[in-house]
Design a protein around this motif. Structure first.
Motif, PDB file in Angstrom:
ATOM      1  N   ILE A 116      90.880 110.936  -5.508  1.00 24.68           N
ATOM      2  CA  ILE A 116      92.208 110.796  -4.916  1.00 24.68           C
ATOM      3  C   ILE A 116      93.071 110.050  -5.937  1.00 24.68           C
ATOM      4  O   ILE A 116      92.781 108.896  -6.269  1.00 24.68           O
ATOM      5  N   ALA A 117      94.100 110.710  -6.448  1.00 21.86           N
ATOM      6  CA  ALA A 117      95.038 110.029  -7.347  1.00 21.86           C
ATOM      7  C   ALA A 117      96.205 109.534  -6.498  1.00 21.86           C
ATOM      8  O   ALA A 117      96.898 110.338  -5.874  1.00 21.86           O
ATOM      9  N   ASP A 118      96.383 108.225  -6.467  1.00 18.12           N
ATOM     10  CA  ASP A 118      97.500 107.674  -5.705  1.00 18.12           C
ATOM     11  C   ASP A 118      98.744 107.702  -6.596  1.00 18.12           C
ATOM     12  O   ASP A 118      98.926 106.852  -7.471  1.00 18.12           O
ATOM     13  N   GLU A 119      99.569 108.720  -6.362  1.00 19.83           N
ATOM     14  CA  GLU A 119     100.747 108.995  -7.198  1.00 19.83           C
ATOM     15  C   GLU A 119     102.019 108.415  -6.594  1.00 19.83           C
ATOM     16  O   GLU A 119     103.119 108.854  -6.937  1.00 19.83           O
ATOM     17  N   GLY A 159     101.537 111.374 -12.589  1.00 24.36           N
ATOM     18  CA  GLY A 159     100.789 110.521 -13.509  1.00 24.36           C
ATOM     19  C   GLY A 159      99.443 111.128 -13.879  1.00 24.36           C
ATOM     20  O   GLY A 159      98.917 110.873 -14.966  1.00 24.36           O
ATOM     21  N   SER A 160      98.881 111.947 -12.982  1.00 25.26           N
ATOM     22  CA  SER A 160      97.604 112.611 -13.288  1.00 25.26           C
ATOM     23  C   SER A 160      97.726 113.484 -14.531  1.00 25.26           C
ATOM     24  O   SER A 160      96.774 113.612 -15.307  1.00 25.26           O
ATOM     25  N   GLY A 212      92.300 106.001  -7.157  1.00 22.81           N
ATOM     26  CA  GLY A 212      92.940 105.144  -8.156  1.00 22.81           C
ATOM     27  C   GLY A 212      94.369 105.580  -8.417  1.00 22.81           C
ATOM     28  O   GLY A 212      94.701 106.753  -8.286  1.00 22.81           O
ATOM     29  N   GLU A 213      95.194 104.608  -8.762  1.00 23.51           N
ATOM     30  CA  GLU A 213      96.535 104.912  -9.258  1.00 23.51           C
ATOM     31  C   GLU A 213      96.371 105.305 -10.733  1.00 23.51           C
ATOM     32  O   GLU A 213      95.708 104.577 -11.475  1.00 23.51           O
ATOM     33  N   PRO A 214      96.971 106.409 -11.179  1.00 18.82           N
ATOM     34  CA  PRO A 214      96.857 106.764 -12.600  1.00 18.82           C
ATOM     35  C   PRO A 214      97.236 105.583 -13.495  1.00 18.82           C
ATOM     36  O   PRO A 214      96.516 105.259 -14.441  1.00 18.82           O
ATOM     37  N   VAL A 215      98.354 104.933 -13.176  1.00 20.13           N
ATOM     38  CA  VAL A 215      98.704 103.636 -13.769  1.00 20.13           C
ATOM     39  C   VAL A 215      98.914 102.684 -12.600  1.00 20.13           C
ATOM     40  O   VAL A 215      99.757 102.951 -11.736  1.00 20.13           O
ATOM     41  N   GLN A 216      98.138 101.600 -12.531  1.00 20.04           N
ATOM     42  CA  GLN A 216      98.331 100.640 -11.436  1.00 20.04           C
ATOM     43  C   GLN A 216      99.758 100.090 -11.491  1.00 20.04           C
ATOM     44  O   GLN A 216     100.213  99.660 -12.549  1.00 20.04           O
ATOM     45  N   ARG A 234      89.415 100.111  -6.688  1.00 15.92           N
ATOM     46  CA  ARG A 234      89.372  99.069  -7.712  1.00 15.92           C
ATOM     47  C   ARG A 234      89.930  97.744  -7.204  1.00 15.92           C
ATOM     48  O   ARG A 234      90.838  97.737  -6.365  1.00 15.92           O
ATOM     49  N   LYS A 235      89.443  96.650  -7.740  1.00 15.71           N
ATOM     50  CA  LYS A 235      90.047  95.344  -7.492  1.00 15.71           C
ATOM     51  C   LYS A 235      91.486  95.381  -7.990  1.00 15.71           C
ATOM     52  O   LYS A 235      91.764  95.985  -9.029  1.00 15.71           O
ATOM     53  N   ASN A 236      92.374  94.714  -7.256  1.00 19.33           N
ATOM     54  CA  ASN A 236      93.777  94.617  -7.654  1.00 19.33           C
ATOM     55  C   ASN A 236      94.516  95.961  -7.588  1.00 19.33           C
ATOM     56  O   ASN A 236      95.605  96.114  -8.142  1.00 19.33           O
ATOM     57  N   ALA A 237      93.905  96.954  -6.932  1.00 19.82           N
ATOM     58  CA  ALA A 237      94.632  98.208  -6.682  1.00 19.82           C
ATOM     59  C   ALA A 237      95.615  97.980  -5.537  1.00 19.82           C
ATOM     60  O   ALA A 237      95.416  97.085  -4.712  1.00 19.82           O
ATOM     61  N   TYR A 238      96.673  98.786  -5.480  1.00 20.40           N
ATOM     62  CA  TYR A 238      97.552  98.760  -4.301  1.00 20.40           C
ATOM     63  C   TYR A 238      97.659 100.165  -3.719  1.00 20.40           C
ATOM     64  O   TYR A 238      98.081 101.096  -4.402  1.00 20.40           O
ATOM     65  N   HIS A 239      97.265 100.299  -2.459  1.00 17.89           N
ATOM     66  CA  HIS A 239      97.345 101.609  -1.813  1.00 17.89           C
ATOM     67  C   HIS A 239      98.089 101.554  -0.493  1.00 17.89           C
ATOM     68  O   HIS A 239      98.074 102.521   0.262  1.00 17.89           O
TER      69      HIS A 239
END
Ligand SMILES: *Cc1c(COP(=O)(O)O)cnc(C)c1O
Length: 466
Positions: free
Chosen positions: A260-263, A276-277, A228-232, A152-157
Motif C-alpha cells: 500500500i503506497a500512501d500517496e 510518488g510511487s 509506506g509513504e513513498p516520501v514520509q 514504519r516508526k514515525n510514519a503518518y497515515h
C-alpha cells in the motif's frame, strides 16, 4: 443566530474561538492564552490574516492546496454540482456522474493496473478502508490468518483509530488505545537522523531488510501488507536512500505481501510525477489518495486499487463505506482540480521551474547557513534539519522541537508559513508557486533562520546533545 464575521476585531474572534472551538493536535489551553492566528482569505500562494498581513504559505495549507488558492473554476464546478445534485449516495446500487467521471479519470492517471477506486472522505478514512480491504482480500482467498500489516516508526497515515495505528507516531499511540492488534512497525529510512556513519545506500538497504526480518518473525503466511509513504511527509519529509524502495519491492514480491503506497501527500504532482510511487519506482497494489486530489477545496480521499485485488473484493459484499464516499460535490471539485493540473501542465512547472528554483535556493541555505544541517527534497516537498553542529548532524541539547518551534515563530513573524517537525523545518508550497515567489520565500526563510540563530546564541542554546 449570532453573526460572527471577518469584521470583528481579532481579539474578539480569538476569544470566541477559544471559548468553543477545540483544535486538532493542539494544547487548547495554551492556544487560548496566546490566541489563534485568524486566516480570513487567500489568493494564489498568499494567505491574509485578520490584521491584514499577507503571509506566504510555504505549506500549501496542510500539504494540499496544490493548485493554489482562489481558483474560480473550482468554485464554479462546486456551485454547478450543488445545484444539479448536491448529494446522493453510492451504496444501494446507485451511482452518479461525478463519481463515475472521477473514478475513470483516476484510473487513467494511475500507473499500471491500478484501475479501481473506492472513495472516502479523507486520507484517514481511506487507510481504514485499506486495512479492511487487504484483510478481506486474503480471507476471500482462503488465508484469513494472513492479516498482519507492517508499517514504519514515525510514519503518518491519519488520525482515526485504524489509520493512527498504521502510523508510527508513539505520542499518538499513547492516547486512546492504539495501535489496534496486528499492526507492526519497523525502522524508518531516515539517514540524516539515524544513519550515523553508514553511507545512505547501506543504511537504506539495512532499513529495508528490517521488513524481511519482520516477515520471517511473523511468518509470511501471516503478513497481509506493507504500507509506506513513498516520501514520509509529516514525519519530517524523509526522502529514503535510493536503495530503500527497490529492496522493499523485492521483499514484498518474494513473500507475496501486498504494497500500500500512501500517496496522500506525494500524489498529484508533489514529487514531480503524478504519484510518488513513480518517482520512487514502487509498484503498489493500492494507493491511498486525499489532500492534493482536490487541492483541499473539498474533503475527499480514496483508495486506488489494482485489478487483482479489486477482482477478489468485487466477488464478495465488502461491508464497508462512508455516507460521503464519492460525494458528488467533492468529486466535481476533484475533477476540476485534475483538469487544472493537466491543462496548465502543473507537473511540468514543478519539474522545469518551481522544483529547480526551490532546490537551488534550499541548497544554498543548507550550504551557507550555520543553523541548517542538511536538506531533504523531492520535487516540491522538502525539509531543513536544524543542527548546532552541521558537520556531525548533531541534535540540540534542548528537548526535540524547541528550536524548531522557535524558528516557526520567527517565520510567522516574517509572514512566512513553514511548519516544524521536531527541529526540522518543513516546506511544501502550492505547486504553482512562481520563481519570483520562491525568491520571496527564500528571503523570509533566511531572515527567520538568522533571527533564530541570534536568539539561540543569546540564550546559549547552540549546544549539541551529548
Ligand atoms: C494527511 C495524511 C493522511 C491523513 O489524511 P486526512 O485527510 O487528514 O485524514 C494520511 N496519510 C498521509 C501520508 C498524510 O499525509
Amino acid at each position: 443566530m449570532t453573526t460572527i464575521t471577518n469584521h470583528l476585531p481579532t481579539t474578539e474572534l480569538q476569544a470566541l474561538d477559544a471559548a468553543h472551538h477545540m483544535h486538532p493536535f493542539t494544547t487548547n489551553d495554551e492556544l487560548a492564552a496566546k490566541g489563534a492566528r485568524v486566516i480570513t482569505r487567500a489568493k494564489g500562494v498568499y494567505l491574509t490574516d485578520s490584521d491584514g498581513n499577507e503571509i506566504l504559505d510555504g505549506m500549501a495549507g496542510l500539504w494540499c492546496v496544490n493548485v493554489g488558492y482562489g481558483r474560480e473554476d473550482i468554485v464554479n464546478a462546486a456551485a454547478r454540482q450543488m445545484l444539479e445534485l448536491p448529494y446522493y449516495n453510492t451504496f444501494f446500487m446507485t451511482t452518479h456522474v461525478p463519481a463515475i467521471a472521477l473514478a475513470n479519470e483516476l484510473a487513467k492517471l494511475a500507473p499500471d493496473d491500478l484501475n479501481h477506486v473506492f472513495f472516502a472522505g479523507s486520507g484517514s478514512e481511506a487507510n481504514d478502508t485499506n486495512i479492511r480491504m487487504v484483510r478481506t482480500y486474503w480471507a476471500q482467498k482462503g488465508q484469513p490468518e494472513k492479516s498482519h500489516i507492517i508499517s514504519r516508526k514515525n510514519a503518518y497515515h491519519g488520525s482515526s483509530v485504524g489509520s493512527g495505528s498504521l502510523g508510527g507516531m508513539t505520542y499518538m499511540h499513547e492516547q486512546g488505545g492504539m495501535p489496534i492488534p496486528g499492526i507492526h512497525h519497523i525502522g524508518q529510512p531516515d539517514w540524516w537522523a539515524e544513519g550515523s556513519d553508514h553511507t545512505p545506500e547501506a543504511f537504506g538497504l539495512a532499513r529495508a531488510q528490517e521488513l524481511e526480518a519482520k516477515i520471517l518473525e511473523l511468518g509470511a503466511d501471516k503478513v497481509a501488507a506493507f504500507i509506506g509513504e513513498p516520501v514520509q511527509g509529516a514525519g519530517g519529509v524523509i526522502v529514503p536512500p535510493s536503495t530503500y524502495w527497490p529492496e522493499i519491492q523485492r521483499i514484498c514480491d518474494k513473500y507475496d505481501v501486498l504494497i500500500i503506497a500512501d500517496e496522500v501527500i506525494c500524489g498529484f504532482g508533489r514529487t514531480g510525477n503524478w504519484f510518488g510511487s513513480q518517482t520512487m519506482g514502487i509498484k503498489p497494489h493500492i494507493m491511498t489518495i486525499a489532500k492534493g486530489l482536490s487541492s483541499g477545496y473539498a474533503p475527499i480521499g480514496g483508495s486506488i486499487v489494482c485489478d487483482k485485488v479489486a477482482e477478489v473484493i468485487g466477488a464478495c459484499e465488502f461491508n464497508h463505506g462512508y455516507t460521503y464516499s464519492g460525494h458528488p460535490v467533492c468529486a466535481a471539485v476533484a475533477l476540476e482540480n485534475l483538469r487544472i493540473l493537466q491543462e496548465e501542465n502543473v507537473i511540468d512547472h514543478v519539474n522545469n521551474v518551481a522544483g529547480p528554483a526551490l532546490k537551488s535556493g534550499l541548497e544554498k541555505l543548507a550550504a551557507e547557513h550555520p543553523l541548517v544541517g542538511g536538506l531533504n527534497i523531492s520535487g516540491m516537498m522538502a525539509s531543513l534539519p536544524l543542527s548546532p553542529h552541521k558537520e556531525s548532524r548533531a541534535k540540540f541539547a534542548s528537548d526535540a522541537g524547541t528550536v524548531g518551534f522557535m524558528c516557526r515563530e520567527r517565520c510567522f513573524a516574517n509572514n512566512l508559513i513553514m511548519r516544524h517537525v521536531g527541529d526540522r523545518m518543513i516546506i511544501s508550497p502550492p505547486l504553482v508557486i512562481t520563481a519570483e515567489e520562491i525568491d520571496v520565500f527564500m528571503t523570509r526563510a533566511k531572515k527567520a533562520l538568522d533571527e533564530t540563530y541570534t536568539a539561540l546564541k543569546e540564550q546559549d542554546m547552540l549546544k549539541a546533545a551529548s
